[in-house]
Design a protein around this motif. Sequence first.
Motif, PDB file in Angstrom:
ATOM      1  N   TYR A 425       3.012 -25.395 -71.483  1.00 24.87           N
ATOM      2  CA  TYR A 425       4.038 -26.391 -71.179  1.00 24.87           C
ATOM      3  C   TYR A 425       4.278 -26.490 -69.662  1.00 24.87           C
ATOM      4  CZ  TYR A 425       8.618 -28.534 -70.695  1.00 24.87           C
ATOM      5  OH  TYR A 425       9.659 -29.333 -70.291  1.00 24.87           O
ATOM      6  N   PHE A 426       4.502 -25.344 -69.025  1.00 28.29           N
ATOM      7  CA  PHE A 426       4.832 -25.371 -67.597  1.00 28.29           C
ATOM      8  C   PHE A 426       3.632 -25.776 -66.732  1.00 28.29           C
ATOM      9  CE2 PHE A 426       8.557 -22.761 -68.836  1.00 28.29           C
ATOM     10  CZ  PHE A 426       9.523 -23.566 -68.262  1.00 28.29           C
ATOM     11  N   VAL A 427       2.455 -25.312 -67.116  1.00 27.02           N
ATOM     12  CA  VAL A 427       1.262 -25.711 -66.356  1.00 27.02           C
ATOM     13  C   VAL A 427       1.078 -27.225 -66.472  1.00 27.02           C
ATOM     14  CG1 VAL A 427      -1.260 -25.506 -66.216  1.00 27.02           C
ATOM     15  CG2 VAL A 427       0.130 -23.458 -66.500  1.00 27.02           C
ATOM     16  N   GLY A 428       1.314 -27.742 -67.677  1.00 30.70           N
ATOM     17  CA  GLY A 428       1.215 -29.189 -67.892  1.00 30.70           C
ATOM     18  C   GLY A 428       2.249 -29.932 -67.058  1.00 30.70           C
ATOM     19  N   LEU A 429       3.453 -29.356 -67.008  1.00 34.13           N
ATOM     20  CA  LEU A 429       4.534 -29.977 -66.242  1.00 34.13           C
ATOM     21  C   LEU A 429       4.170 -30.040 -64.744  1.00 34.13           C
ATOM     22  CD1 LEU A 429       7.403 -30.979 -67.013  1.00 34.13           C
ATOM     23  CD2 LEU A 429       8.275 -28.793 -66.201  1.00 34.13           C
ATOM     24  N   ILE A 430       3.620 -28.952 -64.241  1.00 33.98           N
ATOM     25  CA  ILE A 430       3.208 -28.914 -62.826  1.00 33.98           C
ATOM     26  C   ILE A 430       2.097 -29.952 -62.594  1.00 33.98           C
ATOM     27  CG2 ILE A 430       2.129 -27.467 -61.026  1.00 33.98           C
ATOM     28  CD1 ILE A 430       3.508 -25.040 -62.424  1.00 33.98           C
ATOM     29  N   GLU A 431       1.218 -30.013 -63.590  1.00 37.81           N
ATOM     30  CA  GLU A 431       0.067 -30.920 -63.506  1.00 37.81           C
ATOM     31  C   GLU A 431       0.513 -32.373 -63.325  1.00 37.81           C
ATOM     32  OE1 GLU A 431      -3.747 -30.424 -63.199  1.00 37.81           O
ATOM     33  OE2 GLU A 431      -3.059 -28.975 -64.690  1.00 37.81           O
ATOM     34  N   VAL A 432       1.526 -32.767 -64.101  1.00 38.43           N
ATOM     35  CA  VAL A 432       1.920 -34.190 -64.089  1.00 38.43           C
ATOM     36  C   VAL A 432       2.975 -34.499 -63.026  1.00 38.43           C
ATOM     37  CG1 VAL A 432       1.326 -34.562 -66.501  1.00 38.43           C
ATOM     38  CG2 VAL A 432       3.664 -33.868 -65.908  1.00 38.43           C
ATOM     39  N   SER A 433       3.526 -33.456 -62.394  1.00 39.31           N
ATOM     40  CA  SER A 433       4.567 -33.707 -61.387  1.00 39.31           C
ATOM     41  C   SER A 433       3.959 -34.320 -60.138  1.00 39.31           C
ATOM     42  CB  SER A 433       5.270 -32.405 -61.002  1.00 39.31           C
ATOM     43  OG  SER A 433       5.883 -31.855 -62.116  1.00 39.31           O
ATOM     44  N   GLY A 434       4.686 -35.254 -59.564  1.00 36.42           N
ATOM     45  CA  GLY A 434       4.259 -35.843 -58.300  1.00 36.42           C
ATOM     46  C   GLY A 434       4.412 -34.826 -57.175  1.00 36.42           C
ATOM     47  N   LEU A 435       3.752 -35.073 -56.074  1.00 41.33           N
ATOM     48  CA  LEU A 435       3.767 -34.118 -54.962  1.00 41.33           C
ATOM     49  C   LEU A 435       5.193 -33.841 -54.472  1.00 41.33           C
ATOM     50  CD1 LEU A 435       2.051 -32.417 -53.010  1.00 41.33           C
ATOM     51  CD2 LEU A 435       1.928 -34.401 -51.508  1.00 41.33           C
ATOM     52  N   ALA A 436       5.989 -34.901 -54.343  1.00 42.57           N
ATOM     53  CA  ALA A 436       7.348 -34.743 -53.813  1.00 42.57           C
ATOM     54  C   ALA A 436       8.201 -33.893 -54.751  1.00 42.57           C
ATOM     55  CB  ALA A 436       7.978 -36.108 -53.600  1.00 42.57           C
ATOM     56  N   VAL A 437       8.149 -34.220 -56.043  1.00 36.64           N
ATOM     57  CA  VAL A 437       8.953 -33.481 -57.032  1.00 36.64           C
ATOM     58  C   VAL A 437       8.519 -32.016 -57.068  1.00 36.64           C
ATOM     59  CG1 VAL A 437       9.480 -33.284 -59.507  1.00 36.64           C
ATOM     60  CG2 VAL A 437       9.329 -35.533 -58.442  1.00 36.64           C
ATOM     61  N   LEU A 438       7.213 -31.821 -57.066  1.00 34.55           N
ATOM     62  CA  LEU A 438       6.683 -30.455 -57.130  1.00 34.55           C
ATOM     63  C   LEU A 438       7.105 -29.661 -55.893  1.00 34.55           C
ATOM     64  CD1 LEU A 438       4.944 -28.580 -58.825  1.00 34.55           C
ATOM     65  CD2 LEU A 438       2.938 -29.417 -57.612  1.00 34.55           C
ATOM     66  N   THR A 439       6.982 -30.276 -54.733  1.00 37.45           N
ATOM     67  CA  THR A 439       7.335 -29.578 -53.493  1.00 37.45           C
ATOM     68  C   THR A 439       8.822 -29.211 -53.477  1.00 37.45           C
ATOM     69  OG1 THR A 439       5.647 -30.884 -52.392  1.00 37.45           O
ATOM     70  CG2 THR A 439       7.158 -29.688 -50.977  1.00 37.45           C
ATOM     71  N   ILE A 440       9.655 -30.180 -53.841  1.00 37.81           N
ATOM     72  CA  ILE A 440      11.111 -29.909 -53.844  1.00 37.81           C
ATOM     73  C   ILE A 440      11.427 -28.795 -54.849  1.00 37.81           C
ATOM     74  CG2 ILE A 440      13.378 -30.907 -54.414  1.00 37.81           C
ATOM     75  CD1 ILE A 440      12.212 -33.601 -53.310  1.00 37.81           C
ATOM     76  N   SER A 441      10.791 -28.858 -56.009  1.00 41.43           N
ATOM     77  CA  SER A 441      11.044 -27.826 -57.036  1.00 41.43           C
ATOM     78  C   SER A 441      10.643 -26.449 -56.528  1.00 41.43           C
ATOM     79  CB  SER A 441      10.251 -28.126 -58.308  1.00 41.43           C
ATOM     80  OG  SER A 441      10.494 -29.412 -58.738  1.00 41.43           O
ATOM     81  N   ILE A 442       9.488 -26.385 -55.892  1.00 39.47           N
ATOM     82  CA  ILE A 442       9.013 -25.075 -55.425  1.00 39.47           C
ATOM     83  C   ILE A 442       9.892 -24.557 -54.281  1.00 39.47           C
ATOM     84  CG2 ILE A 442       7.074 -23.900 -54.290  1.00 39.47           C
ATOM     85  CD1 ILE A 442       5.230 -25.511 -56.115  1.00 39.47           C
ATOM     86  N   VAL A 443      10.323 -25.453 -53.413  1.00 41.40           N
ATOM     87  CA  VAL A 443      11.239 -25.040 -52.334  1.00 41.40           C
ATOM     88  C   VAL A 443      12.505 -24.446 -52.956  1.00 41.40           C
ATOM     89  CG1 VAL A 443      12.758 -25.898 -50.499  1.00 41.40           C
ATOM     90  CG2 VAL A 443      10.385 -26.663 -50.604  1.00 41.40           C
ATOM     91  N   ALA A 444      13.043 -25.132 -53.966  1.00 39.34           N
ATOM     92  CA  ALA A 444      14.282 -24.665 -54.606  1.00 39.34           C
ATOM     93  C   ALA A 444      14.064 -23.337 -55.331  1.00 39.34           C
ATOM     94  CB  ALA A 444      14.778 -25.725 -55.582  1.00 39.34           C
TER      95      ALA A 444
END
Lengths: 465, 310
Positions: A425-444
């Motif tokens: 589930y989470f790998v899939g979620l990371i896969e489909v996330s856009g660069l901006a969303v992914l970056t903000i999520s990882i920063v948080a």
Amino acid sequence: MSFLSPEFAFFSLFFFPIYWALNSHKKLQSLFLTSISFFIYFCFSKIFALVLFLFCLYIWAMGIWIASTNLNRKRVLGFAVGLMVLILVLIFFKYFELIRQTSLSILSFLGLNVFLPALDIVAPAGISFFTFQAITYLTWRYRNPEERVSVLDTTLYLSFWPTLFAGPIFRAQDFFKQLSGPNVGLPMEISKAIYFILLGLLQKLVFANWLQNTYVDHAFEYPDIQNFISVFCAVLAYSLQIFLDFSGYTLIVTGLGLLLGYTLPINFRQPYLAINLQDFWRRWHISLSTFIRDYVYIPLGGNRKGFTREQMNLLLAMVLSGLWHGASYTFILWGFLHGLGAVFLNLLHRWSKVQVPPLASRFFTLLFIGFAWIFFRSSNIDDAWILIGSAFHFKLSIGWNVFSLLLFSTIFFALSSRASQLQTYFVGLIEVSGLAVLTISIVAIAFLLVLLGPSGVPNFIYYRF
Amino acid sequence: MRSGPKKIFLIAVVAILINAFFWLDSVDAYLNAQYHVTLSEYLPDALFKPSLTLKKILPKGPEKVTAEQPTVAPSNSGAPGKLTDSPSRGGTLQTKERGVLDAQVRVLFAGDSMMQGVAPIAISSLRKIYPDGYFEDLSKQSTGLTVNRYLDWPETIKAQIAQKNFNTVVIFLGPNDPWDIVDGKQRYKFPSLEWENKYRSRVKEVLDYASAHKVKIIWIGLSSMRDDRLQKGAVIQNKVFKEEMNSYGFTYISTEDLFGGLDQPFKNYIYDAGGKELVVRASDGTHYSPQGLRMISSKLVSVIAGSENK
């Protein structure tokens, strides 16, 4: 330089782009990766970086000897010499003092007053891991003399930084198969790598640290003042801590390995869901348990020489597995207990038709594993017995912390049984996330990890071994 | 680089730099403790403002449970999870016969990783002698008197004495200290007379407070070290500890008596009564083996219990 340190974070900003940029020059890329491995090791100890380098040269030379002759007798001799020296080096660095003290006690008991000198020896970091990798290398060379391996590739293999300090034990055949494959050198399965690294950091920095500081250290440092509840919490918490710590470490290095283009061996498969001890060892520290199986248990005869011999082999393999963790009677006893448990189950299976329901079987397995961890974690055997004795002091005062631990454990076990679905589930979620969303999520997430983590850089439990 | 590497690199750069910015004060404190470099000397103060603001408003992560603050109540240590505010008087031992501590034995253990090894053993022994005693181990690795940003020992000890009414403080620290001391804009180079004086002033800060509040201090001296810098530091530090403890009339425990003088080269073993070699130091050349820890702890306990003063 710990993988959890700010230095490593900043270092990786320079290391990875250069490494990936060198992908079109494979030799140069290997040389760069090897140099960085030695640099990281050099940061721990200058002298041992040299020792490791000489060790790599020795293993490579032995590999050449083993593979270069057609005479079977010479190959066997080369293999035996190579193996013998490796084992002696490991014994010298890791077990000299234990052997010295044990010998002195035995000799003194026999009335012999013998002088055995103490030596000022420091074991190189990760020696247990790279020695075992070297054993797989010599075996692989012995079985596959036609393979050609350069000194650079051998040095890269033995000093490969993701596995250098605490494994997983990367077998030579698997490493060199990947090295000659097309994927090495560029990041692969990036979403999985991100998931592994973040999950590993969460496990280690937040959960393992919380369990250690809240329940474990106090009980094991002061075993004499504990009671039933505090011992129960300490054992449960340590069982979870050591898993979250070591599997967290493995997840981080597996993620980093994927970024380098290597797939590291799987080391854990939800071990606390095991239905018996054999099952536990198929799920816990898999790279070590399969090594012990293939390089100790099977060569001893495994289950091919009758039931009694099989049990002896099993017991010996488990004691060696315990001893591998360190030169202490606590580890030996831990391994012995596991061996004894496995033998007991084999006897039960042979002479009894009793079928234990899976849930009860899981519970009793977990109980036994937890009990054995007491010896693994205690400073010495006396302290372990004191802690066990303290568990007979019944004082029922259940506070919020007990509930927190029970709640955490419940969530842990519930999620464990769904670990692979969660990963998908989470790998899939990371896969489909856009660069901006992914970056903000990882920063948080990184911000929260620092916030909830300990002050300073914590050590991994398995760095000691 | 292809898009995959570019993407992960971009994420890593942003995540690491933004977090470094928001945690700059913590990064600085870490680098200060680890490498004795101070970013704040080179970077403008304005850069630190967000991290300092966050530090004020955000809760701290979980701290280690100390000796007398179990989260799960131990069997014989007073109120569960609380300080023993009024330990029962007249325990099993007569105080005057027990030396430096009185019946309300309240001992704080402070120091670095050296103390982390000694305190648990000492506290276990002391609990047997003083069942109603109150013992707290606050030791924390990678700390000392040189770097006070990460943990300011004099301030911490003063605060602990004030809050918990300790009547004895045992201190064992040192190997993290032989580095330049930075105090504001002033840098005291190690080794130098200025460094020694500054270091002495930090020791005295503890002793002044303890003396004024009638708290006894027991300071454990350092042993020889394999590392040259640490060895050089130990010589100066022991001199300071010993002189100041004597001048204030407090107790100094010499580990040199146990493991050999600092003028001797580092040795990881001593000879026992039977002439056999006993490994007393850890393989890192700084810390102690379990045997060495037991020896220091036993000496400490005997000092506290007063057997040496009888």
